[in-house]
Motif scaffolding. Structure first.
Motif: not given
Length: 583
Positions: A169, A174-176, A179, A201, A203
Motif C-alpha cells: 500500500t 493506502c492505495w495499491t 488502485h 485489495a 484502502d
C-alpha cells in the motif's frame, strides 16, 4: 439527509498560518546549489560529465534538495551519464550499491526518479547496478507506483518482471498500484496488474480497485477487473457499493455493465438508512441511470415500512426531473411515513418545508398533480398566509366533494379529471381554515368558488373571529335568515360592539332570487355548480349565469399587514392549533 459522502484519497491542503506568512519572504531568489557534475548530468552531456570526473570533481556532492549527480542523470533519462557516474561512484560492488540507493531529502532514489519519468533504459541499468526496486519515498511511493501513476507501461512490465512488490500500500490513503492504475484509467497497465495483484485489495476506507473504476467512470478498467474475477458487489466501510457510486456519479455505461454482470441493486448501502443505488441516481438527477435502476430495483422501497422512497432524496436535492420520472413509473406520491428514519412524514411535506419562503417548487406541483395526500401541516402552508399560489395549485388538481359524498374510503376517486379530496383531507382543510380566520379574505373566495359547501364554515369560531367584510362575504352564500340562534347571538353581540357592520339587506326578508340560487346549488351540488359549465346548459337567460354562480358578490379585501415569515407562522400555528372537527 445526504447520500453517504465518499472520500477516497483523503487528500487535504493545509493553509499557511498567519505568522508563517508574515515571516516568509517569497521575493528572495535562492541560487542553485547543484554541483558541476550534476549540472552536466541534468543536461545529458556525457562528455562533459566524463571530463569533470577526470578533473577530480565529485559525483557525491548533494544540492539543497539532497540530490546527487546520479539523481539528475536518472531524472533526465541520460543512460550514458548514468553509466559514467556509476563507474566513478566506487570501485567495489558494495560502494556502488550504496551510492545507487542513496536518497534525496524526499526519500527519492535514482530508480524512483527514472521510473517516474518513464526512462526505461535507465531503470534497467540501475536495476543491474543493484538498485532497491521496492525503496519507499517519504510519502510511501515507490518506483512501480510512480511508473503506474505516469502510465509508463514498459517500465511497469520491467519492474513487475524483476520482482517489484505489487500489493504494497502507498500514500496516506493506502492505495495499491492497481488502485492508482484504475484511477488514472491506464487500462493497459491494469491488464498487466490484474494478473499479479490482489483484485480485492482495500484502502483505508475499504475501497477496492473495482470501486475506484466505478466511481471515476473508468469503464474499460472496470471491464478488465470484472473479467478477471473482481467482486462487483464489494462494499466500502460505509457500505457503499460500486453500483451505488457509479449511480451517484452518473456513469451510465458503468451502471449498465455492473448490472449486466450481477451487481445487486437491492443491497443496502448505508449504516443510517436503507439507501440503494436508485436513491443516488434520483438525488443527483441522473435520469438515464434512474430509469435503468427503476426497472431492476425492488418496489418495496416505494412504500415498505423501514424503507425510504427515492422521492424523498429527489425532493431534497430539488431534482424535479427525478420526481417526475419516479411518479410516471408508478412510485407513490405519498411514499411511506419516514418520521422515525428521516424526521419526514411525506415527500410533499418535505417539499413544502424546503420551499416555505420561496415560490413553490416544481416538485410540489408534480406531487400535488400526482395526488399526494394533504395533511393538516400541508394545509397550513396553503392557508396560513396571504399568498394564494399554493392553494390555487391544490384546487387546480383537487376536487372538493359534497359533504354527503364523503366516506372513510381510503381510495383516491377522480371527478372531472381531478383527484377528489378524501374525508381526512377535508377534515384537515376545515380544521386549519377555522384556525386561520385572519387569512380568510385570501382563502375563503377561492374555496367557495372551488365548490366548498358554505354551511361547513357556519361555525362559532368563524363568526367570532372573522373581519366584518369576510363575515358579510360568507353570509352572502347562505340564507342568513335561517342561521342558528347561537350564531345570531354572536352577530348581535358583534354589531353591538361595532366589530361587525352587516349589509343593509341582511335586516330584511331574504329575496326570492337569492333563495332560488341557493336551491339551484342544493340540487346541483356546490362542486358541480361552481366548477363546471352546467349553468350554461340550463334554460335560463345568460345574464343570470354569473348570478347563479354567486359571481356578483364582491370579495373581501385582506387588511392585515404581512406578518413574519411563513415558517414562523407555521411554528406559531403548531403551538396554538386547536382541532376543530366539523365533519
Amino acid at each position: 439527509m445526504s447520500s453517504c459522502p465518499l472520500v477516497l484519497s483523503g487528500r487535504h491542503t493545509m493553509a499557511l498560518t498567519p505568522f508563517l506568512k508574515q515571516d516568509m519572504d517569497f521575493t528572495e531568489c535562492y541560487g542553485d546549489s547543484v554541483s558541476s557534475v550534476a549540472a552536466a548530468a541534468r543536461c545529458g552531456c556525457r562528455q562533459r560529465v566524463r571530463r569533470l570526473i577526470k578533473r577530480g570533481f565529485s559525483v557525491d556532492c548533494r544540492d539543497n534538495r539532497g540530490w546527487r549527480a546520479l539523481h539528475e542523470a536518472a531524472a533526465a533519462g541520460s543512460e550514458d551519464c548514468v553509466r559514467e557516474i556509476l563507474s566513478a561512484a566506487g570501485g567495489s560492488s558494495s560502494g556502488c550499491r550504496a551510492y545507487v540507493n542513496s536518497l534525496t531529502h524526499e526519500g527519492e532514489s535514482a530508480c524512483y526518479l527514472a521510473a517516474r519519468h518513464g526512462h526505461l533504459a535507465v531503470v534497467r541499468l540501475l536495476l543491474k547496478a543493484h538498485a532497491n526496486i521496492n525503496q519507499l519515498t517519504n510519502d510511501l511511493s515507490c518506483p512501480l507506483y510512480a511508473a503506474v501513476d505516469g502510465g509508463y507501461k514498459e517500465v511497469v512490465e520491467l519492474l513487475v518482471s524483476k520482482g517489484a512488490e505489487v500489493n504494497r500500500t502507498h500514500t496516506a490513503s493506502c492505495w495499491t498500484c492497481l488502485h492508482q492504475a484504475v484511477y488514472k484509467g491506464h487500462s493497459e497497465i491494469v491488464r498487466i496488474l490484474v494478473n499479479v495483484c490482489n483484485l480485492e485489495a482495500l484502502d483505508d476506507h475499504k475501497i477496492s480497485p473495482l470501486f475506484v473504476a466505478a466511481q471515476y467512470g473508468q469503464q474499460e478498467c472496470l471491464e478488465i477487473l470484472v473479467n478477471a474475477g473482481a467482486n462487483v458487489s464489494t462494499q466500502a466501510a460505509d457500505l457503499a457499493t460500486p453500483l451505488l457510486i457509479a449511480s451517484q456519479e452518473g456513469h451510465q455505461a458503468c451502471v449498465d455493465f455492473l448490472l449486466d454482470h450481477g451487481a445487486d441493486p437491492n443491497i443496502a448501502c448505508s449504516h443510517d438508512w436503507p439507501q440503494l443505488p436508485i436513491h443516488a441516481a434520483a438525488e443527483f438527477g441522473h435520469i438515464g441511470v434512474l430509469r435503468r435502476l427503476i426497472a431492476v430495483t425492488d418496489r418495496v422501497c416505494d412504500r415498505g415500512d423501514g424503507m425510504v422512497s427515492p422521492l424523498y432524496v429527489a425532493v431534497h436535492r430539488h431534482q424535479s426531473k427525478s420526481v417526475e420520472v419516479l411518479l410516471r413509473e408508478g412510485y407513490s406520491p405519498d411514499a411511506q411515513d419516514c418520521t422515525h428514519i428521516l424526521g419526514l412524514c411525506s415527500p410533499l411535506s418535505f417539499a413544502l418545508c424546503s420551499t416555505s419562503n420561496k415560490p413553490y417548487s416544481e416538485s410540489v406541483r408534480l406531487l400535488i398533480a400526482a395526488g399526494a395526500s394533504l395533511n393538516e401541516e400541508d394545509w397550513i402552508y396553503a392557508l396560513a398566509t396571504d399568498k394564494t399560489d399554493l392553494l390555487q395549485l391544490i384546487l387546480e388538481h383537487r376536487w372538493i366533494p359534497r359533504p354527503e359524498t364523503l366516506t372513510r374510503n381510503c381510495s383516491v376517486p377522480h371527478h372531472h379529471g381531478k383527484t377528489v379530496l378524501k374525508l381526512q383531507e377535508m377534515r384537515g382543510l376545515l380544521c386549519v381554515a377555522l384556525n386561520q380566520v385572519h387569512f380568510a379574505a385570501c382563502w375563503l373566495p377561492l374555496l367557495l368558488k372551488a365548490g366548498l359547501e358554505p354551511s361547513l364554515l357556519l361555525q362559532p369560531h368563524m363568526f367570532e373571529q372573522a373581519d366584518s367584510e369576510v363575515l358579510n362575504y360568507l353570509l352572502e352564500f347562505v340564507n342568513w335568515s335561517t342561521l342558528s340562534l347561537p350564531l345570531k347571538h354572536i352577530l348581535d353581540r358583534r354589531r353591538a360592539e361595532k366589530t361587525w357592520e352587516p349589509c343593509p339587506y341582511f335586516e330584511s326578508i331574504t329575496c326570492l332570487s337569492h333563495i332560488c340560487r341557493l336551491r339551484v346549488r342544493s340540487v346541483l351540488g356546490p362542486d358541480v355548480l361552481m366548477r363546471t359549465n352546467v349553468i350554461q346548459q340550463l334554460p335560463v337567460p345568460s345574464p343570470l349565469h354569473g348570478f347563479l354562480q354567486f359571481r356578483n358578490i364582491p370579495e373581501a379585501s385582506y387588511k392585515h399587514s404581512p406578518p413574519s415569515a411563513l415558517s414562523d407562522r407555521i411554528q406559531e400555528h403548531s403551538s396554538t392549533h386547536q382541532h376543530r372537527h366539523v365533519l
